[in-house]
Structures are given as structure tokens and as C-alpha cells.
Design an enzyme around this catalytic site. Structure first.
Site, short mmCIF file in Angstrom:
data_model
loop_
_atom_site.label_atom_id
_atom_site.label_comp_id
_atom_site.label_asym_id
_atom_site.label_seq_id
_atom_site.Cartn_x
_atom_site.Cartn_y
_atom_site.Cartn_z
N TYR A 72 0.93 -1.07 -0.11
CA TYR A 72 0.10 0.04 -0.10
C TYR A 72 0.78 1.05 -0.16
O TYR A 72 1.82 1.25 0.72
CB TYR A 72 -0.81 0.10 1.17
CG TYR A 72 -1.76 1.16 1.41
CD1 TYR A 72 -3.05 1.34 0.41
CD2 TYR A 72 -1.74 2.36 2.18
CE1 TYR A 72 -3.76 2.48 0.44
CE2 TYR A 72 -2.30 3.46 2.04
CZ TYR A 72 -3.46 3.46 1.16
OH TYR A 72 -4.32 4.51 1.21
N TRP A 74 1.34 5.80 -1.52
CA TRP A 74 0.93 6.83 -2.61
C TRP A 74 1.98 7.34 -3.46
O TRP A 74 1.89 8.44 -4.09
CB TRP A 74 0.63 7.88 -1.55
CG TRP A 74 -0.97 8.11 -1.50
CD1 TRP A 74 -1.58 7.13 -0.79
CD2 TRP A 74 -1.76 8.96 -2.09
NE1 TRP A 74 -2.99 7.35 -0.87
CE2 TRP A 74 -3.18 8.77 -1.65
CE3 TRP A 74 -1.65 9.98 -2.76
CZ2 TRP A 74 -4.20 9.35 -1.72
CZ3 TRP A 74 -2.81 10.79 -3.07
CH2 TRP A 74 -4.31 10.42 -2.83
N1 LIG Z 1 -1.32 18.43 2.50
C1 LIG Z 1 -1.91 17.18 2.66
N2 LIG Z 1 -3.02 17.00 2.26
C2 LIG Z 1 -3.66 15.88 2.08
C3 LIG Z 1 -2.64 14.61 2.58
C4 LIG Z 1 -1.51 14.88 2.98
O1 LIG Z 1 -0.58 13.93 3.41
N3 LIG Z 1 -1.19 16.24 3.15
N4 LIG Z 1 -3.35 13.23 2.45
C5 LIG Z 1 -4.29 12.93 1.42
C6 LIG Z 1 -5.02 11.63 1.71
S1 LIG Z 1 -4.28 10.51 1.39
C7 LIG Z 1 -6.27 11.64 2.31
S2 LIG Z 1 -6.74 10.24 2.65
C8 LIG Z 1 -6.91 12.84 2.81
C9 LIG Z 1 -7.27 12.55 4.29
O2 LIG Z 1 -8.36 13.41 4.65
P1 LIG Z 1 -8.95 13.50 6.03
O3 LIG Z 1 -9.02 12.19 6.55
O4 LIG Z 1 -10.24 14.03 6.06
O5 LIG Z 1 -7.93 14.46 6.58
P2 LIG Z 1 -7.22 14.75 8.13
O6 LIG Z 1 -6.32 15.84 8.00
O7 LIG Z 1 -6.61 13.59 8.59
O8 LIG Z 1 -8.32 15.13 9.04
C10 LIG Z 1 -9.20 16.14 8.67
C11 LIG Z 1 -9.61 16.68 10.11
O9 LIG Z 1 -10.38 15.84 10.83
C12 LIG Z 1 -10.57 16.43 12.26
N5 LIG Z 1 -10.92 15.60 13.02
C13 LIG Z 1 -10.29 14.52 13.61
N6 LIG Z 1 -10.76 13.67 14.56
C14 LIG Z 1 -11.94 14.21 14.69
C15 LIG Z 1 -13.32 14.05 15.28
O10 LIG Z 1 -13.25 13.14 16.02
N7 LIG Z 1 -14.29 14.66 15.20
C16 LIG Z 1 -14.28 15.76 14.33
N8 LIG Z 1 -15.51 16.35 14.14
N9 LIG Z 1 -13.35 16.08 13.62
C17 LIG Z 1 -12.19 15.28 13.76
C18 LIG Z 1 -9.14 16.76 12.49
O11 LIG Z 1 -9.14 18.19 13.27
C19 LIG Z 1 -8.60 16.96 11.11
O12 LIG Z 1 -8.13 18.45 10.78
O13 LIG Z 1 -6.23 13.88 2.87
C20 LIG Z 1 -5.46 14.21 1.67
N10 LIG Z 1 -4.64 15.30 1.41
N1 LIG Z 2 -1.78 8.02 12.57
C1 LIG Z 2 -2.35 8.23 11.25
N2 LIG Z 2 -1.92 7.35 10.42
C2 LIG Z 2 -2.12 7.48 8.85
C3 LIG Z 2 -3.25 8.22 8.75
C4 LIG Z 2 -3.76 9.28 9.84
O1 LIG Z 2 -4.73 9.82 9.36
N3 LIG Z 2 -3.56 8.86 10.99
N4 LIG Z 2 -3.61 8.58 7.49
C5 LIG Z 2 -3.57 7.46 6.57
C6 LIG Z 2 -3.51 7.49 5.13
S1 LIG Z 2 -5.31 8.38 4.76
C7 LIG Z 2 -2.82 7.26 4.26
S2 LIG Z 2 -3.27 7.42 2.58
C8 LIG Z 2 -1.48 6.71 4.38
C9 LIG Z 2 -0.42 7.05 3.67
O2 LIG Z 2 0.70 6.23 3.69
P1 LIG Z 2 1.84 5.99 2.40
O3 LIG Z 2 0.92 6.13 1.31
O4 LIG Z 2 2.34 4.72 2.46
O5 LIG Z 2 2.79 7.22 2.59
P2 LIG Z 2 3.79 7.84 1.83
O6 LIG Z 2 4.68 8.64 2.56
O7 LIG Z 2 3.03 8.60 0.66
O8 LIG Z 2 4.93 6.68 1.17
C10 LIG Z 2 5.11 6.67 -0.24
C11 LIG Z 2 6.46 6.13 -0.24
O9 LIG Z 2 6.74 5.92 -1.77
C12 LIG Z 2 8.10 6.36 -2.05
N5 LIG Z 2 8.09 6.51 -3.38
C13 LIG Z 2 7.61 7.74 -4.04
N6 LIG Z 2 7.84 7.58 -5.49
C14 LIG Z 2 8.13 6.39 -5.62
C15 LIG Z 2 8.52 5.49 -7.08
O10 LIG Z 2 8.62 5.92 -7.90
N7 LIG Z 2 8.86 4.22 -6.65
C16 LIG Z 2 9.19 3.79 -5.50
N8 LIG Z 2 9.58 2.41 -5.39
N9 LIG Z 2 8.64 4.33 -4.22
C17 LIG Z 2 8.53 5.70 -4.52
C18 LIG Z 2 8.25 7.87 -1.19
O11 LIG Z 2 9.47 7.99 -1.06
C19 LIG Z 2 7.30 7.33 0.09
O12 LIG Z 2 8.35 6.54 1.00
O13 LIG Z 2 -1.07 6.92 5.78
C20 LIG Z 2 -2.11 6.65 6.81
N10 LIG Z 2 -1.52 6.86 8.19
MO LIG Z 3 -5.03 8.64 2.50
#
Ligand SMILES: Nc1nc2c(c(=O)[nH]1)N[C@H]1C(S)=C(S)[C@@H](COP(=O)(O)OP(=O)(O)OC[C@H]3O[C@@H](n4cnc5c(=O)[nH]c(N)nc54)[C@H](O)[C@@H]3O)O[C@H]1N2
Ligand SMILES: Nc1nc2c(c(=O)[nH]1)N[C@H]1C(S)=C(S)[C@@H](COP(=O)(O)OP(=O)(O)OC[C@H]3O[C@@H](n4cnc5c(=O)[nH]c(N)nc54)[C@H](O)[C@@H]3O)O[C@H]1N2
Ligand SMILES: [Mo]
Length: 706
Positions: A72, A74
Site C-alpha cells: 500500500y 501513494w
Molecule cells: N497536505 C496534505 N493533504 C492531504 C494529504 C497529506 O498527506 N497532506 N493526504 C491526502 C490523503 S491520502 C487523504 S486520505 C486525505 C485525508 O483526509 P482527512 O482524513 O479528512 O484529513 P485529516 O487531515 O486526517 O483530518 C481532517 C480533520 O478531521 C478533524 N478530526 C479529527 N478527529 C475528529 C473527530 O473526532 N471529530 C471531528 N469532528 N473532527 C475530527 C481533524 O481536526 C482534522 O484536521 O487527505 C489528503 N490530503
Molecule cells: N496516525 C495516522 N496514520 C495514518 C493516517 C492518519 O490519518 N493518522 N492516514 C493514513 C492515510 S489516509 C494514508 S493514505 C497513508 C499514507 O501512507 P503512504 O502512502 O504509505 O505514505 P507515503 O509517505 O506517501 O509513502 C509513499 C512512499 O513511496 C516512495 N516513493 C515515491 N515515489 C516512488 C517511486 O516511484 N517508486 C518507489 N518504489 N517508491 C516511491 C516515497 O519515498 C514514500 O516513502 O497513511 C495513513 N496513516
Molecule cells: Mo489517504
């Protein structure tokens, strides 16, 4: 953007193939030196020979299901060099692998929603668009807000970032329900309901209770379009605003007033994905849908329920849904899989049974773990437990551009190029353009494309033709493009640098059709209607996810609630060495925000190094006082590279501030087995004495190891 330049040739790049000393000297096998051992650089041909032999040993002796290739993550905005697709295609050509299902993003909803509204698509990609919301919506009740920091991200990439502009044009009032005030841009007209984390469901139930008591619910809608409201209504009987006030911290009078306002206006209820990334994460999503059904506005423009506005750039976006070129992955002959967030259980408990969406499944026995394009030591919970899990396999292989913690816990680390160092096609799901991603930098060190690495392994395993079909990467781009578009020619497109995509079908919503005629356009649920009570889910008999939305208190409590949300200075853990990410650090560590009252009670001021801890682990962070947080809540975003210090006098800790040393490795429920990483309960103290240096951004190589 600002992170890219410095990260490109940063010392954290993996320059050459490297093999962990213990694996090199003693061969494959479980090993608790992983993550502690040093690495030895090995020439490409040698490492590929060894790895091909090991893949062959595992599949011959243990079968292909012993290879875990879920991988898994991104990585990569490009369509062709998408690392998981490359890995899956490769593993399929050598007999298959155990994969993973769903996502860390919305893995709870993706299992729940088919039971409630027929599919996930219905609420994600068929929701009201932002322009429709701007035109019709009078009130947005935003659970989790609409955090602007998140909307610059879309899978596959995106050419135009529309959401911030749409947010600026909103006319609706917003009820911001979140522990954090800045989950909505300050320019939006909003009232803040600083809810206690993990209690939104109680608030929703009390809003529903008020609608019933005051006769404000739409009985006709509930009877015609829904099943199971009577059971839910009986359950609501004692869920009054006073009850909810005690749980949520929102005064009862405010709950009553909000319920009335919702009934009197065109109201959109939105729930961010973060709310389902928690223990019992099904409940706020299901309760939100039930509440929207009671308002009777599902299917009306700008009304009803939305999921993920502010979670991803393409939710509410106007673009047509596109078919863009993609790399065919072939067929996996192995039918084993795990729900994605059960990785540590898979490695720690082969053979153990678990529940999943009505099935009883069993974890297969894993010998080899292959990761390309993801970072489990970023994304998974309870990293100290994950470390134990990573001692179990015979062999762990990682392709990475950078020496991430996952690479450091592997046996074989192969240096991968980044998107800037190769050619690709770029486009998101609702994009306006297909981008010709030209190479703009030479590969760092001896880095190779994932494709080139797999092609070399395929050749050693006798399946070169099946994997490559005789094409070079450039020939693949041309092939993928040509099987998608004839005009303009690939050469023309490549020279132009981009192709504007024609606007597609007019956006329409599934729920509008359903509303117009629920018999002609039924939902894909067993009843064809919205299932406020699901006989199917009830029939599974899971106490942690019964047949209709319920209040289930979290299994942990205080002293402080940690919100471990997405970082605003980077994408997950990627490019943590970059300028923007580094500029966001405090005292060289990830920034922990806390309310001034909680800080004062602990003698903490802005700029202090603090220790954040619970029974699972501890990390250091840099404190920032901020009254945008509800008292009792602290926030530490994900993504600081895990930096374990094992011999610290206060106990093992992460010196850099990775919140996943604190989160619990528990599923949202037995129904979905989703990630519950958004929350943890912790305490915080001022850290005294010399703070250990952050070493995560320096490679773990022995000097002069070549
Ligand atoms: N800059 C940036 N943008 C991203 C990403 C990133 O890594 N960096 N990741 C992307 C990805 S893969 C995903 S899946 C999305 C995730 O999108 P989300 O899961 O919606 O994003 P989060 O920032 O984890 O959470 C959003 C907000 O929910 C609020 N929250 C947490 N717990 C609770 C609760 O119990 N109740 C309420 N009401 N609010 C709560 C927090 O204050 C938080 O800021 O974001 C995407 N966008
Ligand atoms: N506590 C907590 N944990 C969370 C979350 C949260 O809300 N709270 N959010 C979750 C969510 S929504 C998500 S989506 C996950 C994200 O978790 P990941 O998607 O696993 O996080 P990334 O840091 O995007 O990891 C991508 C990796 O791929 C590598 N990479 C980039 N380009 C390439 C390429 O071309 N080839 C190869 N082989 N590698 C490459 C990057 O260096 C990086 O290390 O985290 C989850 N974890
Ligand atoms: Mo995500």
C-alpha cells in the site's frame, strides 16, 4: 512543490542497492536485527541475482501466497511508473501474491457504504459539486470541517486546484464541527462547535432526537426511500441533547438550535474521511446519512450527505470522470488478501482467524514481504508493534528513492527513481489535462525505475517477455497513449507537453435519479433503498458494528486526545527532507500543537521540546501553543520520519515526532477492519535534559561500505 528541489539529491536518497548485513551473511530468516543492522552496498547484478533466487525459493517451497505484495502507498503521480501497479504486474507474472484490500484513506466507509447506500461511489464521486453547493446550499454542517490543507492532493495528480476558489465563493453558513478551529479557512462564515474527538456520533444522534421530538423529520422521505427508520427511531428515544452534551461538550441548547436550523434550510451534512479512520469509524458516517435522510434532502441539489469534501481535491470537483491510460496488471492467481490495515496481524499471527464483512478469514503464512511505493512505517499504527511484526518474515524487499524507516527495516533495498527522473503520463481522476511528464533530472546515484528493476528480475526468472511485452518505458508510454487516443499523435502530445481533455458528460448524481424514481433507479442495497437499519450488517452479529448507527464510546480515554491528521507541509511522509516540511518543524522536530490551558498546566511554552507518551510508546516533538484547539486536545500530524532511540533513560522513543508510535493498532470494527489511526490518547510533558539528535534523514550505511 517547495519540497521537491532539496529532496531530489538529498543525502537521504538511496544511492546504490544495499543489503542488510545479517541477511547477506546469514541468509533469509526471521531476524530481530531488522531496523538496527547496518547495510552493505552490493552491485546491481549481484543483488538482482540474489533476489531472483530468493523469490524463486519462496514461491517453490512455500507457494506464492507466502509473498505479501499488497504494498500500500501513494508513490508516484505518473500512470505508467505507478509503483504498486508495476509490482503487482511483476508478481502476477511469477505466479501471484497475497494482496491487500481497501485503503488507509477510507477503508471503513468503503466496506460500510455498500450496505447502506449501495456503493462508495454514490457519496464520493456523485456528490453535489462545489458550484451546485455555492448556488443552492444554505447551511453546511461540516463534521471534521473542510480543511483546506488537504485539497491540493488528488490520486494521480491534478492540473488545476479548484477547491480553494470554490470555498471562497461559498454563500452558505457553515457549522464547523471539529476539535480544531482551523479545519475551515478563516475566510468562510462559520460557527465553531468544538466537539470532543470521537464523539460526533453522539452529537448526530441528539440532532436526530431533536428532529423527532419536534416533528421536523421528513416522514414521507423516510417511508419512500429508506428502510429501518422505526428501529433507529426507537433507539433514539433516550439520546437527547442533555445526554449528548455530557459526551460531546456541546451545550444542549446549541444542539437543539442547530437541529432546527438544519430542518429549516437547504442543508448539506458532510463528514470528512478522518472521522471513519477511528475506532467505531462506521458510526459517524452511517449516523450522518441517517440524519440527512431524516431531513429528506438527499437527492436535492446542494442538500443531503457528502463524504470527503476537504479530504481530497476531487470530491465536489466539477470535472468529468475520466478513463485515463493505466498499466495492465494481469491476473493474480492467488486469492488470499488482507484488509490493508491488518499488516502487523498478518505477520505476527499466521493462521489466526479474523472477521471481515461477514466472512471469517485466516491470515496466510508470509515468508517474503515486497514493498514498492509505500511507507508502512509512516502509515501504520503502533510502530513498535510493527517493528516486532517486521522481524518475522524470511525476507523483506523495498524499492525506495529515500532511506525511509521502511527501507531501514528491510533486507534488500533497491534505489528507485522519482517522477522527476523519468518520463510518464500524468492525470488525476477528474483532471482537465493529460500531462506529458518529461524527465527533468538524471537519476540520483544508481537509481533505476521500478519497471527496469522488475524487468531485470523477470529476465532472471524466465518471464521477461510476459512482463515487458518487449517494450522500453518510452514504448510503453506510446503504447498506453495510443490505445487510449489516436489524435493528436503521441509525438504531438509529447512535444506540446499537455493535452487538454474534452469536457465529459454533464455531472449528475445517482441520488437525483433515485429521488425522481426509486423503483426505476434503485440503490444497489438489498432493499434498493437507503438502509438506516441493515439486516445484513445486523445479521453479522458484531457488537462493535450493529445493524444501525449507534453510540459506542471509545475504549480509551484521556488525559489528552491526540489528533494525528494529515500534515499540511507535505504529502504523508514524502519529502520530509524538503524545504517546506523542514521549515514547519519546531526545535528540529514535528510540531505538536496544544491549547494554552493544557500547556500552562504542564509548564510548557512554544518552542519547548516535549515528550508525548502513552503505554504503547513515546516521541519527542516541538510545542506550539494555539487556542484553535479545543482544551484537552493536542495535534501532531503524521509524516515525520520514524527515528527510534532505544536506549533513552525515559524509555524507547521516536526522536522526530512520528505520532504512529502512539496510535493503537486496532481496527475500526470487525465489519471493515479499517485503519483507526486518526486518534490516540496521550499525555505530554516538557522534555528536560539533552534531546537526542534527529538522525532519520541520514543514511544507515557503514562508512566506505563500497
Ligand atoms: N497536505 C496534505 N493533504 C492531504 C494529504 C497529506 O498527506 N497532506 N493526504 C491526502 C490523503 S491520502 C487523504 S486520505 C486525505 C485525508 O483526509 P482527512 O482524513 O479528512 O484529513 P485529516 O487531515 O486526517 O483530518 C481532517 C480533520 O478531521 C478533524 N478530526 C479529527 N478527529 C475528529 C473527530 O473526532 N471529530 C471531528 N469532528 N473532527 C475530527 C481533524 O481536526 C482534522 O484536521 O487527505 C489528503 N490530503
Ligand atoms: N496516525 C495516522 N496514520 C495514518 C493516517 C492518519 O490519518 N493518522 N492516514 C493514513 C492515510 S489516509 C494514508 S493514505 C497513508 C499514507 O501512507 P503512504 O502512502 O504509505 O505514505 P507515503 O509517505 O506517501 O509513502 C509513499 C512512499 O513511496 C516512495 N516513493 C515515491 N515515489 C516512488 C517511486 O516511484 N517508486 C518507489 N518504489 N517508491 C516511491 C516515497 O519515498 C514514500 O516513502 O497513511 C495513513 N496513516
Ligand atoms: Mo489517504
Amino acid at each position: 512543490m517547495g519540497n521537491l528541489a532539496a529532496a531530489l539529491d538529498h543525502p537521504s536518497r538511496v544511492a546504490r542497492p544495499a543489503v542488510r548485513r545479517g541477511w547477506l551473511e546469514d541468509g533469509p530468516g526471521p531476524d530481530d536485527r531488522r531496523g538496527r543492522d547496518e547495510f552493505v552496498e552490493v552491485p546491481w547484478d549481484d543483488v538482482l541475482d540474489r533476489l531472483a533466487a530468493e523469490l524463486d525459493r519462496v514461491r517453490t517451497r512455500h507457494g506464492n501466497q507466502a509473498i505479501f505484495g499488497g504494498s500500500y502507498g501513494w508513490a508516484s503521480a505518473g500512470r505508467f511508473h505507478h509503483a504498486q501497479s508495476q509490482l503487482h504486474r511483476f508478481l502476477n507474472t511469477i505466479g501471484g501474491f497475497t494482496g491487500s484490500r481497501n485503503t488507509y484513506s477510507n477503508g471503513t466507509s468503503s466496506v460500510l457504504l455498500p450496505h447502506v447506500v449501495g456503493d462508495m461511489h454514490a457519496v464520493l464521486r456523485q456528490a453535489s459539486t462545489w458550484p451546485t453547493i455555492a448556488e443552492h446550499t444554505e447551511l453546511i454542517v461540516a463534521f471534521g470541517g473542510v480543511p483546506e490543507k488537504n485539497v491540493f492532493v488528488t490520486p494521480g495528480g491534478v492540473t488545476v486546484h479548484g477547491t480553494p476558489g470554490h470555498l471562497a465563493r461559498l454563500r452558505a453558513r457553515v457549522a464547523l464541527v471539529s476539535p480544531l478551529r482551523d479545519d475551515l479557512p478563516s475566510t468562510v462564515d462559520a460557527r465553531w462547535y468544538p466537539v470532543r474527538p470521537a464523539t460526533d456520533t453522539a452529537l448526530m444522534l441528539a440532532l436526530a432526537h431533536t428532529l423527532v421530538v419536534e416533528g421536523l423529520h421528513d416522514r414521507e422521505f423516510l417511508a419512500r426511500y429508506c428502510v429501518g427508520f422505526p428501529e433507529f427511531e426507537r433507539y433514539l428515544r433516550d439520546k437527547d441533547p442533555e445526554w449528548a452534551a455530557g459526551i460531546t461538550g456541546i451545550p444542549a441548547a446549541d444542539i437543539v438550535a442547530l437541529a432546527r436550523e438544519m430542518a429549516a434550510n437547504r442543508t448539506l451534512i458532510t463528514v470528512t474521511w478522518s472521522l471513519q479512520r477511528t475506532e467505531h469509524g462506521e458510526q459517524p458516517v452511517w449516523a450522518g446519512i441517517a440524519l440527512a435522510a431524516m431531513l429528506g434532502q438527499i437527492g436535492l441539489p446542494g442538500g443531503g450527505f457528502g463524504h470527503g469534501y476537504g479530504s481530497m481535491g476531487d470530491v465536489g470537483d466539477t470535472g468529468p470522470e475520466l478513463r485515463v491510460p493505466y498499466l495492465p496488471q494481469g491476473v493474480n492467481p492467488v486469492d488470499e488478501f488482507i484488509p490493508v490495515a491488518r499488516i502487523a496481524d498478518l505477520l505476527l499471527h499466521p493462521g489466526r482467524k479474523y472477521d471481515y464483512n461477514g466472512e471469517v478469514r485466516r491470515y496466510p503464512d508470509t515468508r517474503l514481504v515486497y514493498w514498492a511505493g509505500g511507507n508502512p512505517f509512516h502509515h501504520h499504527q503502533d510502530l513498535n508493534r510493527l517493528r516486532r511484526a517486521f522481524t518475522r518474515p524470511d525476507t523483506i524487499v523495498v524499492h525506495e528513492p529515500h532511506w525511509t524507516a521502511t527501507a531501514r527495516h528491510a533486507d534488500v533495498v533497491l534505489p528507485a527513481t522519482t517522477a522527476l527522473e523519468r518520463e510518464d503520463l500524468g492525470s488525476g481522476r477528474r483532471d482537465t489535462h493529460l500531462i506529458a511528464m518529461h524527465r527533468i533530472a538524471p537519476p540520483a546515484g544508481e537509481a533505476r525505475d521500478d519497471y527496469t528493476i522488475f524487468a531485470a528480475l523477470a529476465a532472471r526468472l524466465g518471464v521477461a517477455e510476459a512482463f515487458t511485452e518487449g517494450r522500453s518505458p518510452r514504448e510503453w508510454l506510446e503504447h498506453l497513449y495510443r490505445s487510449w487516443r489516436e489524435e493528436p499523435t503521441f509525438d504531438r502530445f509529447w512535444a506540446d507537453g499537455e493535452l487538454r481533455l474534452p469536457p465529459g458528460r454533464e455531472h449528475h448524481t445517482l441520488f437525483a435519479d433515485f429521488r425522481a424514481d426509486p423503483v426505476a433507479h434503485p440503490l444497489r442495497t438489498p432493499s434498493g433503498r437507503i438502509e438506516i437499519t441493515s439486516a445484513t450488517v445486523a445479521g453479522f452479529g458484531y457488537p462493535d458494528c450493529p445493524g444501525h448507527p449507534v453510540w459506542l464510546p471509545p475504549s480509551e480515554s484521556g488525559p489528552l486526545w491526540l489528533i494525528a491528521n494529515q500534515p499540511h507541509t507535505r504529502l504523508h511522509s514524502q519529502l520530509d527532507a524538503g524545504d517546506v516540511s523542514q521549515a514547519g518543524k519546531v526545535a528540529g522536530r514535528e510540531r505538536l500543537r496544544l491549547n494554552p490551558a493544557d500547556a500552562a498546566a504542564r509548564g510548557i511554552t512554544t518552542g519547548d521540546v516535549v515528550r508525548v507518551f502513552n503505554t504503547r510508546g513515546a516521541c519527542l516533538a516541538g510545542a506550539v501553543l494555539d487556542d484553535a484547539l479545543r482544551p484537552g486536545v493536542v495535534q501532531l500530524p503524521t509524516g515525520a520520519w520514524f527515528d527510534p532511540v532505544e536506549d533513552h533513560p525515559t524509555g524507547p522513543l521516536c526522536a522526530h515526532g512520528n505520532p504512529n508510535v502512539l496510535t493503537a493498532d486496532i481496527p475500526s470494527s470487525r465489519l471493515s477492519q479499517g485503519c483507526a489511526g486518526q486518534h490516540a490518547t496521550v499525555d505530554v510533558e516538557r522534555f528536560t535534559g539533552p534531546a537526542p539528535r534527529v538522525r532519520a534523514l541520514h543514511p544507515p550505511l557503514r562508512k566506505g561500505s563500497r
